[in-house]
Design a protein around this motif. Structure first.
Motif, PDB file in Angstrom:
ATOM      1  N   THR A 101       0.794  -1.078   0.026  1.00  0.00           N
ATOM      2  CA  THR A 101      -0.055   0.044   0.008  1.00  0.00           C
ATOM      3  C   THR A 101       0.785   1.096   0.052  1.00  0.00           C
ATOM      4  OG1 THR A 101      -1.781  -1.166   1.277  1.00  0.00           O
ATOM      5  CG2 THR A 101      -1.973   1.263   1.220  1.00  0.00           C
ATOM      6  N   TRP A 102       1.855   1.201   0.895  1.00  0.00           N
ATOM      7  CA  TRP A 102       2.559   2.345   0.961  1.00  0.00           C
ATOM      8  C   TRP A 102       3.739   2.799   0.125  1.00  0.00           C
ATOM      9  CZ3 TRP A 102       0.584   6.358   3.781  1.00  0.00           C
ATOM     10  CH2 TRP A 102      -0.241   5.991   4.827  1.00  0.00           C
ATOM     11  N   LEU A 103       4.233   1.775  -0.506  1.00  0.00           N
ATOM     12  CA  LEU A 103       5.173   1.930  -1.421  1.00  0.00           C
ATOM     13  C   LEU A 103       4.944   1.763  -2.872  1.00  0.00           C
ATOM     14  CD1 LEU A 103       8.194   2.301  -1.892  1.00  0.00           C
ATOM     15  CD2 LEU A 103       8.628  -0.250  -1.772  1.00  0.00           C
ATOM     16  N   GLU A 104       4.443   0.356  -3.153  1.00  0.00           N
ATOM     17  CA  GLU A 104       4.211  -0.022  -4.689  1.00  0.00           C
ATOM     18  C   GLU A 104       3.240   0.807  -5.076  1.00  0.00           C
ATOM     19  OE1 GLU A 104       4.453  -4.212  -5.153  1.00  0.00           O
ATOM     20  OE2 GLU A 104       6.317  -4.349  -4.453  1.00  0.00           O
ATOM     21  N   ILE A 105       2.097   0.979  -4.497  1.00  0.00           N
ATOM     22  CA  ILE A 105       1.044   1.592  -5.110  1.00  0.00           C
ATOM     23  C   ILE A 105       1.208   2.957  -5.645  1.00  0.00           C
ATOM     24  CG2 ILE A 105      -1.518   2.284  -4.814  1.00  0.00           C
ATOM     25  CD1 ILE A 105      -1.993  -0.577  -3.590  1.00  0.00           C
ATOM     26  N   PRO A 106       1.754   3.826  -4.373  1.00  0.00           N
ATOM     27  CA  PRO A 106       2.119   5.225  -4.841  1.00  0.00           C
ATOM     28  C   PRO A 106       3.146   5.338  -6.007  1.00  0.00           C
ATOM     29  CG  PRO A 106       1.741   4.865  -2.475  1.00  0.00           C
ATOM     30  CD  PRO A 106       1.875   3.541  -3.101  1.00  0.00           C
ATOM     31  N   LEU A 107       4.238   4.291  -5.913  1.00  0.00           N
ATOM     32  CA  LEU A 107       5.213   4.364  -6.708  1.00  0.00           C
ATOM     33  C   LEU A 107       4.722   4.080  -8.184  1.00  0.00           C
ATOM     34  CD1 LEU A 107       8.336   4.778  -7.242  1.00  0.00           C
ATOM     35  CD2 LEU A 107       8.745   2.553  -6.740  1.00  0.00           C
ATOM     36  N   SER A 108       3.875   3.140  -8.425  1.00  0.00           N
ATOM     37  CA  SER A 108       3.153   2.907  -9.817  1.00  0.00           C
ATOM     38  C   SER A 108       2.405   4.283 -10.035  1.00  0.00           C
ATOM     39  CB  SER A 108       2.483   1.750  -9.590  1.00  0.00           C
ATOM     40  OG  SER A 108       1.309   1.934  -8.754  1.00  0.00           O
ATOM     41  N   LEU A 109       1.854   4.812  -9.444  1.00  0.00           N
ATOM     42  CA  LEU A 109       1.198   6.155  -9.753  1.00  0.00           C
ATOM     43  C   LEU A 109       2.115   7.235 -10.313  1.00  0.00           C
ATOM     44  CD1 LEU A 109      -1.187   7.880  -9.934  1.00  0.00           C
ATOM     45  CD2 LEU A 109      -1.302   8.358  -7.486  1.00  0.00           C
ATOM     46  N   LEU A 110       3.162   7.265  -9.363  1.00  0.00           N
ATOM     47  CA  LEU A 110       4.162   7.904  -9.842  1.00  0.00           C
ATOM     48  C   LEU A 110       5.119   7.798 -11.056  1.00  0.00           C
ATOM     49  CD1 LEU A 110       6.514  10.607  -8.451  1.00  0.00           C
ATOM     50  CD2 LEU A 110       7.733   8.793  -7.704  1.00  0.00           C
ATOM     51  N   ALA A 111       5.075   6.571 -11.257  1.00  0.00           N
ATOM     52  CA  ALA A 111       5.730   6.172 -12.701  1.00  0.00           C
ATOM     53  C   ALA A 111       4.786   6.489 -13.561  1.00  0.00           C
ATOM     54  CB  ALA A 111       5.897   4.546 -12.576  1.00  0.00           C
TER      55      ALA A 111
END
Length: 318
Positions: A101-111
């Protein structure tokens, strides 16, 4: 037309066979070398599930079908969230771990946002054209390196050795399957690009639309199969982690390599797809953080799948 469709189907079969053979053989060799399961999972297996998109994009980039390159990446990411997670959540509500939740989902949105920033040259820099250049592709690869090293560090620091089923091959058999896997990837990638371009010309659709729909869905079949199997076994975190991780790989690794090989010129239609990709990532982020229990509920899965059907319908009929 019929021959092109058959060749396209044969290409997907060869591509998926090649990826599976390569992963099984390479994992077998890695186990014999004493490499930890978590490292195998985050490198060999992860690369294997992204191999179809990578090989197709490399062939498309080399042959000059640049619209298909971006279309395949964005189409895969949109299908992953709206299609695969939608179907998975309908089968069984998805609950995610805090780390995902806190790393990969925000990071995929950032990508996803990153693609918009590096592609909007006319708006941000006053350039005459919009493009993702070779230097920007290298920057994406550097982001991917950081992501991979961070994941490996966190996984090893956690001290938990996940169980993973691997095939046990002799050295000779492993080398044979690695070669067969590479041959399947190369043959499948070539067949898919050539037949998809031919189909696009016959039915009057652009390479961009073919890449966003037929090609991206076909290359995402490993993620679809993995997620459905995982959710049927109630391993729901694997289902969502597989999809979100694939989205990060697609942009940072696959788009990075593709644009390093051949810079991409972006047309106006590409920005619509970029915004849809961002909206899909933002919608997943909102759904996970609203309600209780960090869940993707069945009704949310139905909503996501409905959006994907509407998006594909618009692409084909517009």
């Amino acid at each position: 037309m019929i021959i092109d469709i058959l060749l396209l189907f044969a290409g997907f079969v060869a591509l998926i066979f090649g990826a599976n053979s390569l992963v099984d053989a390479a994992s077998s060799v890695a186990v014999k070398l004493g490499i930890p399961n978590i490292v195998i999972g985050l490198t060999i297996v992860a690369f294997g599930t992204s191999a179809p998109e990578l090989v197709v994009n490399l062939f498309a980039a080399i042959s000059g079908s640049t619209e298909m390159v971006l279309g395949n990446v964005l189409g895969s990411n949109i299908f992953n969230i709206l299609g695969i997670l939608g179907i998975s959540a309908i089968i069984y509500p998805l609950t995610v771990k805090t780390s995902t939740t806190w790393l990969e989902i925000p990071l995929s949105l950032l990508a996803a946002i990153c693609v918009l920033i590096i592609g909007a040259d006319m708006f941000l820099d006053g350039a005459t054209t919009n493009a993702i250049t070779r230097s920007e592709g290298i920057v994406l690869l550097l982001f991917f390196t950081i992501f991979l090293v961070y994941n490996l560090t966190v996984a090893k620091a956690g001290g938990e050795e996940e169980e993973m089923e691997t095939k046990s091959y002799t050295t000779g058999k492993a080398i044979l399957f690695i070669l067969l896997g590479l041959a399947g990837l190369i043959l499948g990638g070539r067949l898919i690009v050539d037949s998809a371009v031919s189909i696009a010309e016959v039915i009057g659709l652009s390479e961009r639309v073919i890449g966003l729909t037929v090609v991206s869905i076909g290359t995402s079949l490993p993620e679809l199969a993995t997620s459905i199997i995982a959710v049927r076994k109630k391993n729901v975190d694997i289902a969502i982690g597989n999809v979100v991780g694939s989205n990060i790989f697609n942009i940072f690794l696959i788009l990075g390599i593709s644009t390093t090989v051949a810079p991409l010129q972006l047309n106006d239609g590409a920005f619509f797809d970029i915004f849809v990709n961002i909206a899909a990532g933002l919608l997943l982020f909102i759904f996970i953080f609203t309600g209780k229990g960090r869940k993707l509920e069945r009704w949310e899965g139905i909503f996501l799948l409905g959006l994907y059907i509407a998006y594909v319908t618009y692409l084909v009929t517009a």
